[in-house]
Design a protein around this motif. Structure first.
Motif, PDB file in Angstrom:
ATOM      1  N   ASP A  52     -23.738  -3.332 -31.381  1.00 33.91           N
ATOM      2  CA  ASP A  52     -24.692  -3.208 -31.259  1.00 33.91           C
ATOM      3  C   ASP A  52     -26.080  -3.140 -32.255  1.00 33.91           C
ATOM      4  OD1 ASP A  52     -25.804  -1.254 -30.627  1.00 33.91           O
ATOM      5  OD2 ASP A  52     -25.510  -1.295 -28.332  1.00 33.91           O
ATOM      6  N   ASN A  53     -25.485  -2.792 -33.056  1.00 32.28           N
ATOM      7  CA  ASN A  53     -25.904  -2.235 -34.527  1.00 32.28           C
ATOM      8  C   ASN A  53     -27.335  -1.312 -33.913  1.00 32.28           C
ATOM      9  OD1 ASN A  53     -25.807  -4.200 -36.006  1.00 32.28           O
ATOM     10  ND2 ASN A  53     -26.703  -5.934 -35.513  1.00 32.28           N
ATOM     11  N   SER A  54     -27.544  -0.437 -32.898  1.00 28.09           N
ATOM     12  CA  SER A  54     -28.398   0.405 -32.729  1.00 28.09           C
ATOM     13  C   SER A  54     -28.151   1.893 -32.966  1.00 28.09           C
ATOM     14  CB  SER A  54     -27.838   0.926 -30.527  1.00 28.09           C
ATOM     15  OG  SER A  54     -26.569   1.346 -30.637  1.00 28.09           O
ATOM     16  N   ARG A  55     -27.336   1.950 -33.706  1.00 26.64           N
ATOM     17  CA  ARG A  55     -27.128   3.265 -34.682  1.00 26.64           C
ATOM     18  C   ARG A  55     -26.338   2.704 -36.318  1.00 26.64           C
ATOM     19  NH1 ARG A  55     -22.799   5.997 -30.798  1.00 26.64           N
ATOM     20  NH2 ARG A  55     -21.804   3.358 -31.032  1.00 26.64           N
ATOM     21  N   ARG A  56     -26.740   1.448 -36.313  1.00 24.09           N
ATOM     22  CA  ARG A  56     -26.428   0.632 -38.148  1.00 24.09           C
ATOM     23  C   ARG A  56     -27.008   1.479 -38.648  1.00 24.09           C
ATOM     24  NH1 ARG A  56     -27.921  -4.936 -38.257  1.00 24.09           N
ATOM     25  NH2 ARG A  56     -29.334  -4.305 -37.604  1.00 24.09           N
ATOM     26  N   GLU A  57     -26.377   2.114 -40.049  1.00 22.65           N
ATOM     27  CA  GLU A  57     -26.771   2.823 -41.171  1.00 22.65           C
ATOM     28  C   GLU A  57     -26.484   2.509 -42.353  1.00 22.65           C
ATOM     29  OE1 GLU A  57     -27.012   7.111 -41.368  1.00 22.65           O
ATOM     30  OE2 GLU A  57     -27.388   6.936 -38.813  1.00 22.65           O
ATOM     31  N   LEU A  58     -27.993   1.292 -43.029  1.00 17.46           N
ATOM     32  CA  LEU A  58     -27.110   1.467 -44.427  1.00 17.46           C
ATOM     33  C   LEU A  58     -27.664   1.660 -45.626  1.00 17.46           C
ATOM     34  CD1 LEU A  58     -29.487  -1.642 -44.457  1.00 17.46           C
ATOM     35  CD2 LEU A  58     -27.039  -1.447 -44.076  1.00 17.46           C
ATOM     36  N   PRO A  59     -26.939   2.059 -46.440  1.00 16.06           N
ATOM     37  CA  PRO A  59     -26.055   3.088 -47.522  1.00 16.06           C
ATOM     38  C   PRO A  59     -28.308   3.395 -48.418  1.00 16.06           C
ATOM     39  CG  PRO A  59     -25.197   1.720 -47.950  1.00 16.06           C
ATOM     40  CD  PRO A  59     -25.976   1.358 -46.570  1.00 16.06           C
ATOM     41  N   GLU A  60     -28.077   4.203 -49.067  1.00 11.71           N
ATOM     42  CA  GLU A  60     -29.123   4.973 -49.606  1.00 11.71           C
ATOM     43  C   GLU A  60     -29.276   3.974 -51.360  1.00 11.71           C
ATOM     44  OE1 GLU A  60     -31.877   8.415 -50.348  1.00 11.71           O
ATOM     45  OE2 GLU A  60     -31.566   8.653 -48.765  1.00 11.71           O
ATOM     46  N   LEU A  61     -30.609   3.561 -51.274  1.00 14.80           N
ATOM     47  CA  LEU A  61     -30.223   2.489 -53.286  1.00 14.80           C
ATOM     48  C   LEU A  61     -30.505   2.937 -54.313  1.00 14.80           C
ATOM     49  CD1 LEU A  61     -30.198  -0.570 -51.913  1.00 14.80           C
ATOM     50  CD2 LEU A  61     -28.214   0.399 -51.888  1.00 14.80           C
TER      51      LEU A  61
END
Length: 168
Positions: free
Chosen positions: A53-62
């Motif tokens: 549900d995207n509640s714990r979504r994390e994108l990598p740093e760039l």
């Protein structure tokens, strides 16, 4: 559903603002789509997280890869930002495929679906498979967007990426 022709895409660009911030309209319009171009490239510097549900979504740093006219990318995975801002109505979606020259050079582009109602300057992943890497120029045409008219309008996209990168 029907795939839009180059002439239909041109009309939607001119009348409804389907795409803006393109480099050269005549070069980028194709018989069955529109070529999108490279604006910037980033190295992934961390781990991502995907859940239901995207509640714990994390994108990598760039980390942005600096380049002026050309950039050399060694074998690996990168995130790239496109030049073009796409604005889809609630009756049009898009999918993208990598340009064939990119594939012939040993690289690929990973994309998601552009949902009806989406607007933004999209990001894609570039995967360099070639052991010798690849050189890409600024504004290189890396994907072709194919637009599909839906059988009826739908509720438009309202996710977190709506409006992404428009100010950058």
């Amino acid at each position: 559903m029907a795939v839009l022709s180059g002439d239909e895409i041109r009309k939607l660009i001119q009348k409804e603002g389907l795409i803006r911030d393109y480099v050269d309209l005549e070069t980028q319009i194709q018989p069955n789509g529109f070529d999108c171009t490279l604006r910037s490239v980033y190295r992934l510097r961390g781990c991502g997280r995907v859940d239901f549900d995207n509640s714990r979504r994390e994108l990598p740093e760039l980390e942005e890869v600096e380049f002026r006219d050309w950039v050399y990318l060694p074998k690996g995975v990168y995130r790239a930002k496109l030049n073009e801002v796409v604005r889809l109505g609630n009756d049009i979606m898009a999918i993208a495929r990598p340009r064939s020259t990119l594939i012939r050079c040993g690289a690929n582009v990973l994309t998601a679906v552009w949902d009806a109602g989406y607007e933004g300057r999209s990001e894609v992943s570039i995967v360099v498979h070639n052991d010798y890497g690849i050189w890409l120029s600024r504004n290189a045409r890396i994907i072709q967007l194919v637009f599909i008219r839906l059988s009826s309008p739908t509720k438009g996209y309202e996710g977190v990426y709506k409006g992404e990168n428009i100010d950058s």
